[in-house]
Design a protein around this motif. Sequence first.
Motif, PDB file in Angstrom:
ATOM      1  N   LEU A 136       0.824  -1.215   0.000  1.00 59.54           N
ATOM      2  CA  LEU A 136       0.000   0.000   0.000  1.00 59.54           C
ATOM      3  C   LEU A 136       0.856   1.261   0.000  1.00 59.54           C
ATOM      4  O   LEU A 136       0.366   2.352  -0.289  1.00 59.54           O
ATOM      5  N   GLY A 137       2.112   1.129   0.332  1.00 55.86           N
ATOM      6  CA  GLY A 137       2.986   2.293   0.358  1.00 55.86           C
ATOM      7  C   GLY A 137       2.700   3.221   1.520  1.00 55.86           C
ATOM      8  O   GLY A 137       2.914   4.430   1.434  1.00 55.86           O
ATOM      9  N   LEU A 138       2.210   2.668   2.595  1.00 53.70           N
ATOM     10  CA  LEU A 138       1.913   3.490   3.782  1.00 53.70           C
ATOM     11  C   LEU A 138       2.777   3.041   4.962  1.00 53.70           C
ATOM     12  O   LEU A 138       2.399   3.179   6.120  1.00 53.70           O
ATOM     13  N   GLY A 139       3.897   2.474   4.657  1.00 53.26           N
ATOM     14  CA  GLY A 139       4.805   2.047   5.716  1.00 53.26           C
ATOM     15  C   GLY A 139       4.549   0.616   6.138  1.00 53.26           C
ATOM     16  O   GLY A 139       3.742  -0.093   5.536  1.00 53.26           O
ATOM     17  N   ASP A 140       5.247   0.204   7.169  1.00 52.68           N
ATOM     18  CA  ASP A 140       5.154  -1.178   7.634  1.00 52.68           C
ATOM     19  C   ASP A 140       3.847  -1.405   8.376  1.00 52.68           C
ATOM     20  O   ASP A 140       3.513  -0.649   9.289  1.00 52.68           O
ATOM     21  N   PRO A 141       3.099  -2.446   7.994  1.00 50.12           N
ATOM     22  CA  PRO A 141       1.868  -2.737   8.715  1.00 50.12           C
ATOM     23  C   PRO A 141       2.155  -3.278  10.118  1.00 50.12           C
ATOM     24  O   PRO A 141       3.134  -3.996  10.322  1.00 50.12           O
ATOM     25  N   ILE A 142       1.286  -2.915  11.042  1.00 48.78           N
ATOM     26  CA  ILE A 142       1.351  -3.458  12.401  1.00 48.78           C
ATOM     27  C   ILE A 142       0.344  -4.605  12.455  1.00 48.78           C
ATOM     28  O   ILE A 142      -0.854  -4.385  12.238  1.00 48.78           O
ATOM     29  N   GLY A 143       0.802  -5.806  12.711  1.00 45.35           N
ATOM     30  CA  GLY A 143      -0.101  -6.942  12.835  1.00 45.35           C
ATOM     31  C   GLY A 143      -0.900  -6.828  14.126  1.00 45.35           C
ATOM     32  O   GLY A 143      -0.342  -6.672  15.209  1.00 45.35           O
ATOM     33  N   LEU A 144      -2.231  -6.852  13.993  1.00 39.99           N
ATOM     34  CA  LEU A 144      -3.110  -6.674  15.157  1.00 39.99           C
ATOM     35  C   LEU A 144      -4.174  -7.766  15.195  1.00 39.99           C
ATOM     36  O   LEU A 144      -4.554  -8.307  14.157  1.00 39.99           O
ATOM     37  N   SER A 145      -4.632  -8.066  16.360  1.00 40.66           N
ATOM     38  CA  SER A 145      -5.883  -8.799  16.497  1.00 40.66           C
ATOM     39  C   SER A 145      -6.720  -8.061  17.535  1.00 40.66           C
ATOM     40  O   SER A 145      -6.510  -8.198  18.735  1.00 40.66           O
ATOM     41  N   ALA A 146      -7.638  -7.243  17.019  1.00 38.61           N
ATOM     42  CA  ALA A 146      -8.483  -6.451  17.913  1.00 38.61           C
ATOM     43  C   ALA A 146      -9.301  -7.374  18.806  1.00 38.61           C
ATOM     44  O   ALA A 146      -9.530  -7.082  19.982  1.00 38.61           O
ATOM     45  N   GLU A 147      -9.708  -8.502  18.224  1.00 36.57           N
ATOM     46  CA  GLU A 147     -10.563  -9.424  18.968  1.00 36.57           C
ATOM     47  C   GLU A 147      -9.795 -10.113  20.091  1.00 36.57           C
ATOM     48  O   GLU A 147     -10.320 -10.302  21.187  1.00 36.57           O
ATOM     49  N   HIS A 148      -8.551 -10.480  19.827  1.00 31.61           N
ATOM     50  CA  HIS A 148      -7.779 -11.242  20.810  1.00 31.61           C
ATOM     51  C   HIS A 148      -6.765 -10.390  21.560  1.00 31.61           C
ATOM     52  O   HIS A 148      -6.030 -10.896  22.417  1.00 31.61           O
ATOM     53  N   GLY A 149      -6.686  -9.123  21.220  1.00 36.24           N
ATOM     54  CA  GLY A 149      -5.776  -8.232  21.943  1.00 36.24           C
ATOM     55  C   GLY A 149      -4.313  -8.397  21.575  1.00 36.24           C
ATOM     56  O   GLY A 149      -3.429  -8.002  22.334  1.00 36.24           O
ATOM     57  N   GLU A 150      -4.049  -8.923  20.398  1.00 33.22           N
ATOM     58  CA  GLU A 150      -2.655  -9.085  19.979  1.00 33.22           C
ATOM     59  C   GLU A 150      -2.162  -7.837  19.238  1.00 33.22           C
ATOM     60  O   GLU A 150      -2.934  -7.163  18.578  1.00 33.22           O
ATOM     61  N   GLY A 151      -0.869  -7.575  19.377  1.00 35.83           N
ATOM     62  CA  GLY A 151      -0.247  -6.459  18.664  1.00 35.83           C
ATOM     63  C   GLY A 151      -0.411  -5.114  19.357  1.00 35.83           C
ATOM     64  O   GLY A 151      -0.004  -4.083  18.814  1.00 35.83           O
ATOM     65  N   MET A 152      -1.015  -5.115  20.534  1.00 36.88           N
ATOM     66  CA  MET A 152      -1.294  -3.834  21.197  1.00 36.88           C
ATOM     67  C   MET A 152      -0.002  -3.120  21.630  1.00 36.88           C
ATOM     68  O   MET A 152       0.086  -1.902  21.568  1.00 36.88           O
ATOM     69  N   ALA A 153       1.007  -3.911  22.024  1.00 28.53           N
ATOM     70  CA  ALA A 153       2.279  -3.288  22.418  1.00 28.53           C
ATOM     71  C   ALA A 153       2.982  -2.687  21.194  1.00 28.53           C
ATOM     72  O   ALA A 153       3.597  -1.615  21.289  1.00 28.53           O
ATOM     73  N   ASP A 154       2.838  -3.364  20.043  1.00 30.54           N
ATOM     74  CA  ASP A 154       3.436  -2.829  18.809  1.00 30.54           C
ATOM     75  C   ASP A 154       2.734  -1.535  18.399  1.00 30.54           C
ATOM     76  O   ASP A 154       3.375  -0.580  17.957  1.00 30.54           O
ATOM     77  N   LEU A 155       1.412  -1.523  18.541  1.00 31.51           N
ATOM     78  CA  LEU A 155       0.652  -0.305  18.232  1.00 31.51           C
ATOM     79  C   LEU A 155       1.093   0.838  19.155  1.00 31.51           C
ATOM     80  O   LEU A 155       1.322   1.966  18.700  1.00 31.51           O
ATOM     81  N   ALA A 156       1.253   0.529  20.421  1.00 33.03           N
ATOM     82  CA  ALA A 156       1.690   1.558  21.383  1.00 33.03           C
ATOM     83  C   ALA A 156       3.074   2.087  21.020  1.00 33.03           C
ATOM     84  O   ALA A 156       3.329   3.290  21.102  1.00 33.03           O
ATOM     85  N   ALA A 157       3.951   1.199  20.577  1.00 28.69           N
ATOM     86  CA  ALA A 157       5.327   1.603  20.250  1.00 28.69           C
ATOM     87  C   ALA A 157       5.349   2.572  19.066  1.00 28.69           C
ATOM     88  O   ALA A 157       6.163   3.498  19.032  1.00 28.69           O
ATOM     89  N   VAL A 158       4.439   2.378  18.103  1.00 25.73           N
ATOM     90  CA  VAL A 158       4.394   3.260  16.936  1.00 25.73           C
ATOM     91  C   VAL A 158       3.688   4.579  17.275  1.00 25.73           C
ATOM     92  O   VAL A 158       4.026   5.645  16.754  1.00 25.73           O
TER      93      VAL A 158
END
Length: 162
Positions: free
Chosen positions: A135-157
């Motif tokens: 998409l050319g919008l930078g590196d995607p952050i892998g998330l699982s909103a339902e299971h709460g995964e990737g939240m620390a990565d989201l916070a870091a960005v």
Amino acid sequence: MFTLAIVGRPNVGKSTLFNRLVGKRLALVDDQPGVTRDLREGQARLGDLRFTVIDTAGLEEATDDSLQGRMRRLTERAVDMADAALFLIDARTGITPTDEVFADILRRKGRPVLLGANKAEGVKAEAGLLEAYGLGLGDPIGLSAEHGEGMADLAAVLRPLI
Ligand code: GDP
Ligand code: MG
């Protein structure tokens, strides 16, 4: 207060993520005069971060011929209210033409964009996560909103933006 708008096509998991970030601390934008129910605003907690988050809704019931225009207006309004946008895609379905339309809107806005590849739990998501790089919008952050995964990565960005 730093404000983050969660945007993306219907069904990618925007409201699920909004609810995870806001919990019960929800204020319906609906209650404020002159603001439609298509945007919800709440106070988010993510680790030690505190910020305002906007959920774009109301696209789900749009008819086919009005969807594109409504999508554009609503997304632009949310992003205009925000300091940054979190653009969600569905890692299980991969990038769709509608996602490309959103990516275009966001590029034109010139606000910081975080790219979230949601539903990233499990192997079904790997191809979609890779596609998201295109998409050319930078590196995607892998998330699982339902299971709460990737939240620390989201916070870091998010942390350096707040
Ligand atoms: P919105 O239209 O973008 O607000 O999407 P919703 O939050 O309403 O979610 C759409 C559907 O995706 C619902 O059935 C959710 O339960 C599901 N969903 C949301 N997040 C995840 C996730 O992380 N993993 C999976 N597998 N499903 C999810
Ligand atoms: Mg929703």
